[in-house]
Design a protein around this motif. Structure first.
Motif, PDB file in Angstrom:
ATOM      1  N   ARG A  12       0.849  -1.195   0.000  1.00  0.00           N
ATOM      2  CA  ARG A  12       0.000   0.000   0.000  1.00  0.00           C
ATOM      3  C   ARG A  12       0.881   1.240   0.000  1.00  0.00           C
ATOM      4  N   PHE A  13       0.546   2.210  -0.820  1.00  0.00           N
ATOM      5  CA  PHE A  13       1.154   3.537  -0.779  1.00  0.00           C
ATOM      6  C   PHE A  13       0.068   4.476  -0.268  1.00  0.00           C
ATOM      7  N   ARG A  14       0.167   4.904   0.984  1.00  0.00           N
ATOM      8  CA  ARG A  14      -0.916   5.679   1.628  1.00  0.00           C
ATOM      9  C   ARG A  14      -2.238   4.936   1.433  1.00  0.00           C
ATOM     10  N   GLU A  15      -3.228   5.599   0.825  1.00  0.00           N
ATOM     11  CA  GLU A  15      -4.520   4.897   0.716  1.00  0.00           C
ATOM     12  C   GLU A  15      -4.620   4.042  -0.558  1.00  0.00           C
ATOM     13  N   ARG A  16      -3.581   4.114  -1.437  1.00  0.00           N
ATOM     14  CA  ARG A  16      -3.631   3.338  -2.677  1.00  0.00           C
ATOM     15  C   ARG A  16      -3.014   1.950  -2.471  1.00  0.00           C
ATOM     16  N   THR A  17      -3.762   0.926  -2.828  1.00  0.00           N
ATOM     17  CA  THR A  17      -3.222  -0.438  -2.736  1.00  0.00           C
ATOM     18  C   THR A  17      -2.695  -0.826  -4.115  1.00  0.00           C
ATOM     19  N   ASN A  38      -1.342  -0.293 -17.482  1.00  0.00           N
ATOM     20  CA  ASN A  38      -0.519   0.645 -16.711  1.00  0.00           C
ATOM     21  C   ASN A  38      -1.125   0.771 -15.315  1.00  0.00           C
ATOM     22  N   GLY A  39      -0.262   0.664 -14.321  1.00  0.00           N
ATOM     23  CA  GLY A  39      -0.735   0.847 -12.946  1.00  0.00           C
ATOM     24  C   GLY A  39      -1.350  -0.395 -12.323  1.00  0.00           C
ATOM     25  N   ALA A  40      -1.295  -1.541 -13.008  1.00  0.00           N
ATOM     26  CA  ALA A  40      -1.911  -2.768 -12.483  1.00  0.00           C
ATOM     27  C   ALA A  40      -1.187  -3.312 -11.249  1.00  0.00           C
ATOM     28  N   GLY A  41       0.101  -2.971 -11.120  1.00  0.00           N
ATOM     29  CA  GLY A  41       0.857  -3.444  -9.963  1.00  0.00           C
ATOM     30  C   GLY A  41       2.013  -4.369 -10.308  1.00  0.00           C
ATOM     31  N   LYS A  42       2.345  -4.480 -11.581  1.00  0.00           N
ATOM     32  CA  LYS A  42       3.389  -5.421 -12.021  1.00  0.00           C
ATOM     33  C   LYS A  42       4.766  -5.015 -11.491  1.00  0.00           C
TER      34      LYS A  42
HETATM   35  N1  LIG Z   1       6.443   4.866  -4.994  1.00  0.00           N
HETATM   36  C1  LIG Z   1       5.116   4.966  -5.184  1.00  0.00           C
HETATM   37  N2  LIG Z   1       4.360   5.859  -4.477  1.00  0.00           N
HETATM   38  C2  LIG Z   1       3.030   5.936  -4.661  1.00  0.00           C
HETATM   39  N3  LIG Z   1       2.341   5.183  -5.529  1.00  0.00           N
HETATM   40  C3  LIG Z   1       3.023   4.296  -6.263  1.00  0.00           C
HETATM   41  C4  LIG Z   1       4.438   4.135  -6.132  1.00  0.00           C
HETATM   42  N4  LIG Z   1       4.844   3.168  -7.001  1.00  0.00           N
HETATM   43  C5  LIG Z   1       3.735   2.744  -7.631  1.00  0.00           C
HETATM   44  N5  LIG Z   1       2.652   3.412  -7.199  1.00  0.00           N
HETATM   45  C6  LIG Z   1       1.260   3.212  -7.647  1.00  0.00           C
HETATM   46  O1  LIG Z   1       0.958   1.844  -7.535  1.00  0.00           O
HETATM   47  C7  LIG Z   1       0.143   1.408  -8.630  1.00  0.00           C
HETATM   48  C8  LIG Z   1       0.838   0.258  -9.346  1.00  0.00           C
HETATM   49  O2  LIG Z   1       1.972   0.767 -10.049  1.00  0.00           O
HETATM   50  P1  LIG Z   1       3.006  -0.167 -10.835  1.00  0.00           P
HETATM   51  O3  LIG Z   1       4.117   0.710 -11.290  1.00  0.00           O
HETATM   52  O4  LIG Z   1       3.339  -1.348 -10.007  1.00  0.00           O
HETATM   53  O5  LIG Z   1       2.116  -0.629 -12.065  1.00  0.00           O
HETATM   54  P2  LIG Z   1       2.567  -1.386 -13.399  1.00  0.00           P
HETATM   55  O6  LIG Z   1       1.587  -2.490 -13.582  1.00  0.00           O
HETATM   56  O7  LIG Z   1       3.985  -1.759 -13.328  1.00  0.00           O
HETATM   57  O8  LIG Z   1       2.341  -0.260 -14.497  1.00  0.00           O
HETATM   58  P3  LIG Z   1       3.156   0.030 -15.877  1.00  0.00           P
HETATM   59  O9  LIG Z   1       2.644  -0.978 -16.848  1.00  0.00           O
HETATM   60  O10 LIG Z   1       2.722   1.412 -16.209  1.00  0.00           O
HETATM   61  O11 LIG Z   1       4.626  -0.091 -15.598  1.00  0.00           O
HETATM   62  C9  LIG Z   1      -0.089   2.633  -9.486  1.00  0.00           C
HETATM   63  O12 LIG Z   1      -1.330   3.195  -9.128  1.00  0.00           O
HETATM   64  C10 LIG Z   1       1.053   3.550  -9.110  1.00  0.00           C
HETATM   65  O13 LIG Z   1       0.701   4.897  -9.278  1.00  0.00           O
END
Ligand SMILES: Nc1ncnc2c1ncn2[C@@H]1O[C@H](COP(=O)(O)OP(=O)(O)OP(=O)(O)O)[C@@H](O)[C@H]1O
Length: 244
Positions: A12-17, A38-42
């Motif tokens: 979790r980053f603050r309120e974002r999971t 993008n942003g899925a969490g990979k």
């Molecule tokens: N250091 C951080 N601080 C706050 N939020 C973060 C941080 N790193 C990632 N996030 C958030 O966590 C979520 C997942 O991000 P992540 O980079 O793991 O996705 P991804 O699947 O790798 O995306 P992409 O395909 O764009 O690389 C997103 O909403 C992102 O904004």
């Protein structure tokens, strides 16, 4: 034997999971592709597995070692070819490889020997003396993977290895990655569905931090009732559909 055993991994980053209660088992020598928008969490998942960021809760074992309690041991057995190609632009191709080998404890002689092996294996020998910034994008990605392999990792993370490459450079890299199959455990993230289908033993599709499906292309199509991997992907990553 299990290469990677993920149990309830959460970030979790603050309120974002970013990663939400991930459970997943990847076999030793398996090539596993992690897909998601993008942003899925990979990337966050990979960063936790590499010991680059601590999970909020949960754990994962890499060849039996915990990423939470044995981070040092985990870092010794893995390597990463990150999204941003991690080559030093002003060093030559060879210097990059030697530098990386030495960083992992090789002597000068061992580092030279390993660098020569990698130059040959990755068809970079004729560019060995050139500054890395003079290489094409495809060659830089190749070098980046060679640098990740020079420490002889048991587990390799490839974060979007073919991003932005032309068709031929992508196919060349696929061949190279295929050659690694079965020898080491590989986790690959990509936005190219055909790349996952061509290379991976199994695929996992993440959406909003959760793993939505895991299986071979055929298994995913069967589970979702989709005719193609792309259709399954679109179905599983449709925010309205998922939250409905
Ligand atoms: N250091 C951080 N601080 C706050 N939020 C973060 C941080 N790193 C990632 N996030 C958030 O966590 C979520 C997942 O991000 P992540 O980079 O793991 O996705 P991804 O699947 O790798 O995306 P992409 O395909 O764009 O690389 C997103 O909403 C992102 O904004």
């Amino acid at each position: 034997m299990t290469g990677i055993a993920i149990e309830g991994l959460t970030k979790r980053f603050r309120e974002r999971t970013a990663v939400d209660d991930l459970h997943l088992s990847i076999g030793e020598g398996e090539l596993f592709a992690l897909l998601g928008q993008n942003g899925a969490g990979k990337t966050t998942t990979i960063r936790m597995l590499c010991g680059l960021c601590a999970p909020t809760s949960g754990d994962a074992r890499l060849n039996g070692r915990s990423i939470v309690r044995e981070t040092g041991a985990v870092k010794e057995m893995i390597n990463v070819s990150p999204q941003e190609t991690a080559v030093a632009p002003k060093l030559s191709v060879r210097e990059n490889l030697v530098f990386m080998a030495q960083l992992y404890g090789a002597s000068q002689a061992q580092a030279n020997e390993r660098a020569d092996e990698m130059l040959a294996a990755f068809s970079l020998a004729d560019r060995a003396q050139e500054k890395t910034k003079a290489l094409s994008g495809g060659m830089q990605r190749r070098l980046s993977i060679a640098m990740a392999l020079i420490s002889e990792p048991r587990i390799l993370f490839l974060d979007e290895p073919t991003l932005g490459l032309d068709v031929r450079a992508r196919r060349d890299l696929w061949k190279l990655i295929e050659g690694l199959k079965g020898k080491i455990t590989i986790v690959l993230t990509t936005h190219y569905l055909e790349e996952a289908a061509a290379l991976a033993d199994r695929i996992g599709i993440m959406h909003e931090g959760r793993m939505r499906v895991v299986g071979t292309v055929e298994e995913i199509e069967r589970q979702t009732g989709a005719a193609t991997l792309e259709e399954a992907f679109l179905q599983l990553t449709d925010t309205e559909e998922v939250s409905a």
